[in-house]
Design a protein around this motif. Structure first.
Motif, short mmCIF file in Angstrom:
data_model
loop_
_atom_site.label_atom_id
_atom_site.label_comp_id
_atom_site.label_asym_id
_atom_site.label_seq_id
_atom_site.Cartn_x
_atom_site.Cartn_y
_atom_site.Cartn_z
N VAL A 146 46.61 -24.08 -27.13
CA VAL A 146 48.31 -23.92 -26.59
C VAL A 146 48.62 -25.18 -26.91
O VAL A 146 48.21 -26.20 -26.81
N LEU A 147 50.10 -25.46 -26.81
CA LEU A 147 50.81 -26.54 -26.72
C LEU A 147 50.49 -27.62 -25.88
O LEU A 147 50.31 -28.85 -26.08
N ALA A 148 50.28 -27.15 -24.35
CA ALA A 148 49.59 -28.12 -23.46
C ALA A 148 48.25 -28.77 -23.76
O ALA A 148 48.12 -30.15 -23.64
N GLN A 149 47.64 -28.38 -24.33
CA GLN A 149 46.29 -28.92 -25.14
C GLN A 149 46.62 -30.00 -25.93
O GLN A 149 46.17 -31.17 -25.85
N ALA A 150 47.52 -29.68 -27.12
CA ALA A 150 47.95 -30.92 -27.84
C ALA A 150 48.59 -31.97 -27.42
O ALA A 150 48.41 -33.05 -27.56
N LEU A 151 49.46 -31.53 -26.30
CA LEU A 151 50.28 -32.59 -25.77
C LEU A 151 49.62 -33.58 -24.85
O LEU A 151 49.53 -34.83 -24.71
N ALA A 152 48.46 -32.92 -24.19
CA ALA A 152 47.37 -33.58 -23.37
C ALA A 152 46.68 -34.63 -23.94
O ALA A 152 46.46 -35.80 -23.88
N LYS A 153 46.34 -34.23 -25.14
CA LYS A 153 45.39 -34.95 -26.24
C LYS A 153 46.23 -36.40 -26.72
O LYS A 153 45.84 -37.40 -27.05
N ALA A 154 47.48 -35.96 -26.61
CA ALA A 154 48.55 -37.09 -27.05
C ALA A 154 49.15 -37.95 -25.90
O ALA A 154 49.63 -38.97 -26.12
N GLY A 155 48.25 -37.74 -24.71
CA GLY A 155 48.77 -38.59 -23.61
C GLY A 155 49.85 -38.14 -22.77
O GLY A 155 50.02 -38.93 -21.67
N PHE A 156 50.40 -36.86 -23.06
CA PHE A 156 51.47 -36.33 -22.12
C PHE A 156 50.83 -35.60 -20.87
O PHE A 156 49.67 -34.87 -20.88
N LYS A 157 51.39 -35.64 -19.98
CA LYS A 157 51.04 -34.67 -18.45
C LYS A 157 51.95 -33.59 -18.75
O LYS A 157 53.29 -33.47 -18.86
#
Length: 119
Positions: free
Chosen positions: A77-88
């Motif tokens: 899901v999107l949250a996983q990709a964003l977390a890998k990119a450093g987003f909370k």
């Protein structure tokens, strides 16, 4: 001009004002007829049978006795990709579906703040 009397003149006027600078989508499709599987589609890019949110064991759901399914474990899901990119990732919601049991959000990491709305 379309009339929205149930919303009151002030709200209707504001909607028309906003629409002057907005886009009109005349042909749209929803992934499902209710919120949870539709949101899961937005967050995963998959259709409900692929992500699993909101499925029932029988063709006709018994909402008084059956709980719909949650997201399949292997769905990215999107949250996983964003977390890998450093987003909370933060979700602020008053919707019961975000309580983790049948969440359309999918696996996190999520910072979840459940808010009860009043009135």
């Amino acid at each position: 001009m379309t009339c929205l009397p149930a919303w009151g003149a002030e709200r209707a006027d504001r909607l028309f004002e906003l629409s002057a600078d907005g886009l009109v989508f005349e042909d749209t499709t929803s992934a499902a007829p209710w919120t949870a599987p539709s949101l899961a589609t937005v967050f995963s890019g998959l259709w409900p049978p692929q992500h699993g949110v909101g499925l029932f064991p029988e063709p006709v759901a018994r909402l008084d006795t059956q709980i719909p399914s949650g997201m399949f474990e292997d769905v990215p899901v999107l949250a996983q990709a964003l977390a890998k990119a450093g987003f909370k990732n933060t979700v602020i919601s008053a919707h019961a579906m975000t309580d983790g049991k049948i969440s359309p959000l999918g696996p996190g990491p999520w910072h979840l703040q459940y808010t009860q709305l009043s009135g």
